[in-house]
Write a protein that holds these residues in place. Structure first.
Motif, PDB file in Angstrom:
ATOM      1  N   ARG A 194       3.202  -3.078   8.006  1.00 12.16           N
ATOM      2  CA  ARG A 194       3.912  -3.944   7.062  1.00 12.16           C
ATOM      3  C   ARG A 194       4.595  -5.105   7.784  1.00 12.16           C
ATOM      4  NH1 ARG A 194       8.092  -1.675   2.483  1.00 12.16           N
ATOM      5  NH2 ARG A 194       6.526  -0.013   2.459  1.00 12.16           N
ATOM      6  N   ASP A 206      14.003   2.109   1.409  1.00  9.45           N
ATOM      7  CA  ASP A 206      12.620   2.285   1.831  1.00  9.45           C
ATOM      8  C   ASP A 206      12.579   2.297   3.354  1.00  9.45           C
ATOM      9  OD1 ASP A 206       9.935   2.146   2.424  1.00  9.45           O
ATOM     10  OD2 ASP A 206       9.480   0.517   1.036  1.00  9.45           O
ATOM     11  N   SER A 223       7.254  -6.039   0.176  1.00  9.19           N
ATOM     12  CA  SER A 223       6.195  -5.259  -0.453  1.00  9.19           C
ATOM     13  C   SER A 223       5.343  -4.643   0.660  1.00  9.19           C
ATOM     14  CB  SER A 223       5.324  -6.149  -1.337  1.00  9.19           C
ATOM     15  OG  SER A 223       4.574  -7.055  -0.539  1.00  9.19           O
ATOM     16  N   ARG A 224       4.395  -3.813   0.279  1.00  9.82           N
ATOM     17  CA  ARG A 224       3.528  -3.200   1.286  1.00  9.82           C
ATOM     18  C   ARG A 224       2.627  -4.226   1.962  1.00  9.82           C
ATOM     19  NH1 ARG A 224       2.079   2.275  -2.213  1.00  9.82           N
ATOM     20  NH2 ARG A 224       4.131   3.246  -1.955  1.00  9.82           N
ATOM     21  N   TRP A 258      -0.580   7.522   4.163  1.00  8.76           N
ATOM     22  CA  TRP A 258       0.632   6.935   4.724  1.00  8.76           C
ATOM     23  C   TRP A 258       0.349   6.175   6.014  1.00  8.76           C
ATOM     24  CZ3 TRP A 258       4.984   6.559   2.035  1.00  8.76           C
ATOM     25  CH2 TRP A 258       5.154   7.416   0.947  1.00  8.76           C
ATOM     26  N   GLU A 260      -1.972   2.914   4.465  1.00  9.53           N
ATOM     27  CA  GLU A 260      -1.504   2.109   3.339  1.00  9.53           C
ATOM     28  C   GLU A 260      -0.031   1.705   3.411  1.00  9.53           C
ATOM     29  OE1 GLU A 260      -3.515   0.916   1.055  1.00  9.53           O
ATOM     30  OE2 GLU A 260      -5.249   1.949   1.930  1.00  9.53           O
ATOM     31  N   ASP A 261       0.789   2.521   4.045  1.00 11.80           N
ATOM     32  CA  ASP A 261       2.227   2.221   4.002  1.00 11.80           C
ATOM     33  C   ASP A 261       2.899   2.542   5.330  1.00 11.80           C
ATOM     34  OD1 ASP A 261       4.546   1.285   2.904  1.00 11.80           O
ATOM     35  OD2 ASP A 261       5.024   3.106   1.802  1.00 11.80           O
ATOM     36  N   ASN A 284      10.186   2.603   5.337  1.00  6.68           N
ATOM     37  CA  ASN A 284       9.029   1.940   5.936  1.00  6.68           C
ATOM     38  C   ASN A 284       9.157   0.420   5.892  1.00  6.68           C
ATOM     39  OD1 ASN A 284       7.963   4.451   6.367  1.00  6.68           O
ATOM     40  ND2 ASN A 284       6.639   4.423   4.585  1.00  6.68           N
ATOM     41  N   ASP A 285      10.274  -0.055   5.385  1.00  3.67           N
ATOM     42  CA  ASP A 285      10.581  -1.484   5.287  1.00  3.67           C
ATOM     43  C   ASP A 285      11.700  -1.775   6.285  1.00  3.67           C
ATOM     44  OD1 ASP A 285      11.524  -4.008   4.637  1.00  3.67           O
ATOM     45  OD2 ASP A 285      11.503  -3.678   2.473  1.00  3.67           O
ATOM     46  N   ARG A 302      14.444  -2.008  -1.396  1.00  2.00           N
ATOM     47  CA  ARG A 302      13.451  -2.563  -0.490  1.00  2.00           C
ATOM     48  C   ARG A 302      13.544  -4.077  -0.462  1.00  2.00           C
ATOM     49  NH1 ARG A 302       7.348  -2.421  -3.145  1.00  2.00           N
ATOM     50  NH2 ARG A 302       7.865  -3.431  -5.109  1.00  2.00           N
TER      51      ARG A 302
END
Length: 446
Positions: free
Chosen positions: A362, A298, A82-83, A353, A356-357, A300-301, A79
């Motif tokens: 992000r 990751d 960070s979130r 999800w 938060e993520d 989501n990144d 990653r």
């Protein structure tokens, strides 16, 4: 053993003279294998403690010890952010400029808005089917941005953000989902099965993993043609359980094909969670087993996905080797409009999800820290993109369906007799019973 090499060479020269064949034919696979076998014998003769088994990279042991999967740590997840949207290691920051990052964000949010409108339209009976991309937008845009736009893409059915990034317009996306007369596929495909020759995006096919062997073959063709391009093949964790996936991995690895296998591991294969799909460490663990460079990222990144894909493309193009990327993400929406995910997972799980993520949240936090985005800009953009989507949605809905002729065209360059016979029979039938068909909703048959 070493004496086998010159003996093999003498045999090749004698074989050429006796058979009176050109020297280049000696490079055939059968003759090359003779030389390869002699070379392997020479290599294995160096050390008596080295196993003399082709395909092995090991040494002998006198300990009876099984490999136990539970004793190994899982493959780490790469990653960048960070979130909270903060870059953890400055050395890993891709250094993208404001215009590039804003384009990423706008593509992701446009896709999100399109999903909401088309999902509701299906619930209203205005289109037949739909699949949302909620939660996976980062895998689409991060990977697409790192590719050359001429790289060939083989998608599964949840890569709408990839083709949007490449310039596929909202108008074309809406026309495809409505299957109207301006649809590039002429109404022959289910909604969300996009394809565009202009954007080097192969038309999506519903059956799982069928695109994967095709991707290996296309990559091998690029290699043979000497093109500085690669193939990007998207698939899900469920598709990785199909036999076609394993065949594709092995073909690509043994042929050194420049293909990137991009797995969106979103936690579920329709209603089957990953814990019930396999016992190994996800999909990434299969890469080394087939001899492929592999990374887990990751999903989501968006920056981590971008970096991983960019590095993978460099390996694929410059070294002509396949790469496996496993993007860990989460499918927030239902599998499709034919699915009700509340039957197999909790609302709290989905809510976590989503709040938060989420990849969009992000990236938004990152942009705000950079002072590239603010609340007012957000409100204005969301209103603008909703207006654009609704405008194209309404325009597509008003267009007629393609002519019934197209059911039988485009299969052959010249229509054969048996298809022409079917065409004539269809026209006669419709003409005779036209009161039973909504012909006013279709383009005229010719």
């Amino acid at each position: 053993m070493a004496s086998l090499i010159p003996k093999t060479c003498r045999f090749l020269r004698l074989y050429q003279q006796q058979m009176r064949i050109p020297a280049q034919v000696i490079a055939s696979k059968q003759i090359r294998n003779l030389h390869y076998s002699a070379k392997r014998c020479q290599e294995f003769a160096i050390d008596d403690d080295t196993p003399q088994y082709p395909g092995s990279k090991s040494v002998f042991t006198e300990k009876l010890d099984f490999l136990k999967p539970d004793e190994y740590d899982g493959i780490p997840v790469y990653r960048v952010m960070s979130r909270d949207g903060e870059v953890i290691d400055p050395d890993q920051d891709p250094g993208l400029d404001k215009d590039m990052v804003v384009k990423m964000y706008k593509t992701m949010t446009t896709l999100n808005t399109m999903d909401k409108i088309l999902y509701e339209s299906q619930r209203q009976g205005r289109i037949s089917f739909y699949m949302t991309n909620y939660g996976e937008e980062g895998t689409h845009v991060g990977s697409a941005a790192a590719l050359n736009d001429k790289d060939i893409v083989f998608g599964q059915y949840r890569e709408a953000g990839v083709i949007l990034w490449r310039g596929f317009s909202l108008e074309k996306a809406m026309n495809q989902c409505y299957g109207n007369c301006n649809d590039l596929a002429k109404g022959r495909q289910m909604p969300v099965h996009y394809g565009s020759k202009e954007h080097h995006f192969m038309t999506i096919s519903s059956p799982l993993a069928t695109q994967m062997p095709h991707a290996s073959g296309a990559a091998y063709a690029l290699k043979r043609a000497g093109r500085d391009l690669c193939v990007m093949c998207y698939f899900g964790d469920g598709a990785a359980s199909e036999g076609d996936a394993h065949a594709a991995f092995n073909f690509a690895a043994t042929l050194d094909a420049p293909v990137i296998f991009f797995c969106r591991n979103n936690g579920y294969a329709i209603s089957t969670p990953t814990a019930e799909q396999y016992r190994g460490d996800g999909i990434a663990i299969r890469g080394p087993a087939y001899g492929m460079n592999t990374i887990r990222v990751d999903g989501n990144d968006v920056f981590a996905v971008y970096n991983a894909t960019k590095a993978a493309r460099k390996i694929a193009v410059e070294e002509s080797k396949p790469v496996l990327i496993e993007a860990m993400t989460y499918r927030i929406g239902h599998h499709s409009t034919s699915d009700d995910s509340s039957a197999y997972r909790s609302v709290d799980e989905v809510r976590y999800w989503d709040s938060e993520d989420h990849p969009i949240g992000r990236l938004r936090r990152y942009m705000m820290q950079k002072e590239w985005w603010d609340i007012d800009t957000e409100k204005a953009w969301m209103a603008e993109t909703k207006k654009d989507v609704l405008q194209e949605f309404q325009a597509a809905e008003k267009l007629k369906k393609p002519s019934p002729n197209h059911m039988l065209t485009d299969v052959y360059e010249e229509m054969p007799v048996h298809l022409q016979r079917q065409m004539d029979e269809m026209k006669k039938h419709v003409e005779k019973h036209k009161e039973h068909y909504p012909l006013d909703q279709f383009e005229e048959m010719k």
